[in-house]
Scaffold this active site. Structure first.
Site, mmCIF file in Angstrom:
data_model
loop_
_atom_site.group_PDB
_atom_site.id
_atom_site.type_symbol
_atom_site.label_atom_id
_atom_site.label_comp_id
_atom_site.label_asym_id
_atom_site.label_seq_id
_atom_site.Cartn_x
_atom_site.Cartn_y
_atom_site.Cartn_z
ATOM 1 N N GLU A 1 6.230 55.156 44.267
ATOM 2 C CA GLU A 1 6.408 55.073 42.685
ATOM 3 C C GLU A 1 5.304 55.875 42.286
ATOM 4 O OE1 GLU A 1 7.006 51.028 41.323
ATOM 5 O OE2 GLU A 1 8.907 50.931 42.223
ATOM 6 N N GLU B 1 13.636 49.117 47.334
ATOM 7 C CA GLU B 1 13.473 47.963 46.553
ATOM 8 C C GLU B 1 14.529 47.560 45.734
ATOM 9 O OE1 GLU B 1 9.566 47.796 44.477
ATOM 10 O OE2 GLU B 1 8.509 48.624 46.198
HETATM 11 C C1 FCB Z 1 7.887 47.703 42.062
HETATM 12 C C2 FCB Z 1 6.831 47.802 42.772
HETATM 13 C C3 FCB Z 1 6.640 46.351 43.557
HETATM 14 C C4 FCB Z 1 6.920 45.195 42.564
HETATM 15 C C5 FCB Z 1 8.319 45.357 42.089
HETATM 16 C C6 FCB Z 1 8.869 44.256 41.207
HETATM 17 O O1 FCB Z 1 7.460 48.658 40.735
HETATM 18 O O2 FCB Z 1 6.993 48.721 43.750
HETATM 19 O O3 FCB Z 1 5.503 46.441 43.949
HETATM 20 O O4 FCB Z 1 5.879 44.964 41.978
HETATM 21 O O5 FCB Z 1 8.070 46.567 41.132
#
Ligand code: FCB
Length: 464
Positions: free
Chosen positions: A180, A360
């Site tokens: 990110e 994620e």
């Molecule tokens: C993302 C991050 C991770 C976690 C989630 C909820 O942005 O990569 O570390 O904090 O959000």
């Protein structure tokens, strides 16, 4: 570890499991600073998050990652937990200051040994390791010399990538350079709500450029040293919807799309920055040297997408998600699974993307541990609906390789501290007890269904 009665959802899971190919990668994800603790142990250096957490008022509950989930000591038990879920992949990150405490100079063998143990421990348990190099915890000593705004950090990152690839690269499925970059750039250096807490848009955009350059140069260096792991990056992406159909809202949404998505996707796949965003930034645009854009566009083996919700953009200012009428998670993020299909299909149409992973996806809710059980049906619903959204993207032609839940267990959620629980495993921080939430039991049942179906599929196509 308490193990409540398994959730039996066999009938509801079959149709969902059947929509994914036999070789699909199923995982859970974590990151170093959020789970490891052992902040000053075995020679670990300080990171920018260690420093940031000391500032008054920046972390909601005043906490920090000094102990977190104590994973540095409990890693073996935690890997048992990972394996017990039936996943075939675990995504985790290496803490740069743990393995090279000041970011340059001497390496810390005790730190590298820890990740060797994790990688070997996963392989022994039949789980494939997916490694991220930079999940935000830059060595503080590099920050003191200018951090990601300084081009020297780019070269230190390439050295770090080479060192980790030399030690782990033969046994991991993939190496992700950065997690990110938008978050590190904008939240870390423009709004300043994340480490290192800088509030300067020009700095933020130089940071974004240097992160992307270091990604491309690291890929080139790892390929040159014969690294066999798949190489890529993980971006946080979302469709940006205008709050209303007015020209002003549509223009604002288009700009936010440029800043979140095209600012990263265009250089990676077209070796340019989007003209509308450059025009908007004016003098705050980054300094780019000859050859940088070509380096950033070095071909990747995969692209990781982190997806939580859509963005709604209003020209009048920040949009309050409570206005939307959609269900919200504990982060006040809308539950909007159709946005994931929209996003994946758009990436597939607009860019020559390599195979995609959802690296994620997950949700925070106010979980209650009661009688040894956490009945988190809203998280089950969230994950199930997002899996449907991934399956729909695949039906529309997108090449998807895997899906990973954020997160394996409750952990230090950055500026929210320990107040937000994203895990499918509940962590009682006082006792460090782990308890599978109903969502973990659901995921395990789902994976059993999927694996059962995968076994019944012939391994090779009959020749026609
Ligand atoms: C993302 C991050 C991770 C976690 C989630 C909820 O942005 O990569 O570390 O904090 O959000």
């Amino acid at each position: 570890m308490l193990n409540p009665a398994p959730v039996d959802l066999t009938d509801t899971l079959l149709p969902l499991a059947g929509q994914f190919p036999p070789d699909f990668v199923w995982g859970v994800a974590t990151s170093a600073y959020q789970i490891e603790g052992a902040a000053g142990e075995d020679g670990k250096g300080r990171s920018i998050w260690d420093s940031f957490c000391l500032l008054p008022g920046v972390i909601a509950d005043g906490s920090n990652g000094d102990l977190a989930c104590d994973h540095y000591h409990r890693w073996s038990e935690d890997l048992d937990l990972v394996a017990s879920l039936g996943v075939n992949a675990y995504r985790f990150s290496v803490s740069w200051p743990r393995v090279r405490p000041s970011g340059s100079g001497a390496w810390n063998n005790k730190g590298v040994d820890f990740y060797e143990r994790v990688v070997d421990g996963l392989l022994e348990r039949g789980v494939t390791p997916y490694v991220t190099l930079n999940h935000w915890d830059l060595p503080q000593e590099l920050q003191a010399r200018g951090g990601w705004a300084d081009r020297e950090t780019v070269y230190r990152f390439v050295e770090y990538a080479r060192g980790i690839a030399a030690r782990l690269g033969d046994r991991v499925a993939s190496i992700t350079t950065h997690n990110e970059p938008w978050v590190m750039s904008v939240l870390g250096h423009e709004t300043g709500i994340f480490a290192p807490g800088v509030k300067d848009r020009a700095v933020a955009m130089q940071v974004a450029h240097n992160l992307m350059l270091s990604h491309g140069l690291a890929l080139q260096a790892l390929r040159a040293q014969g690294c066999k792991a798949g190489l890529g990056i993980v971006l946080n992406l979302a469709p940006m919807h205008p709050a209303t159909d007015t020209a002003a809202d549509r223009a604002s949404a288009q700009l936010e799309d440029g800043r979140l998505l095209r600012w990263y996707m265009d250089p990676l796949f077209k070796a340019t920055y989007p003209a509308d965003v450059l025009a908007h930034l004016g003098a705050d645009a980054p300094r780019v040297q000859a050859g940088d854009m070509a380096a950033i566009a070095t071909p990747m083996d995969f692209l990781g997408v982190n997806y939580y919700s859509r963005g709604v953009v209003s020209a009048a200012g920040p949009w309050d998600t409570k206005q939307s009428g959609l269900p919200l998670t504990d982060m006040d993020w809308e539950v909007y699974p159709e946005g994931l299909t929209e996003l994946l299909v758009r990436l597939h149409h607009d860019y020559p993307v390599p195979p995609l992973f959802v690296t994620e996806n997950g949700a925070a809710f106010k979980d209650q541990l009661s009688g040894g059980r956490v009945a988190d049906e809203r998280r089950i619903d969230y994950i199930g609906r997002h899996l449907e959204a991934v399956a729909e993207a695949m039906r529309q032609g997108v090449s998807m390789k895997g899906y990973m839940v954020w997160s394996l267990m409750d952990n230090f959620e950055w500026a929210s501290g320990f107040e937000k629980r994203f895990g499918i495993v509940y962590v009682d921080y006082a006792s460090q007890t782990r308890t599978l939430k109903d969502s973990a039991l659901w995921y395990r049942s789902f994976l059993r269904q999927h694996q059962g179906m995968a076994r019944s599929v012939p391994s090779s196509k009959p020749s026609s």
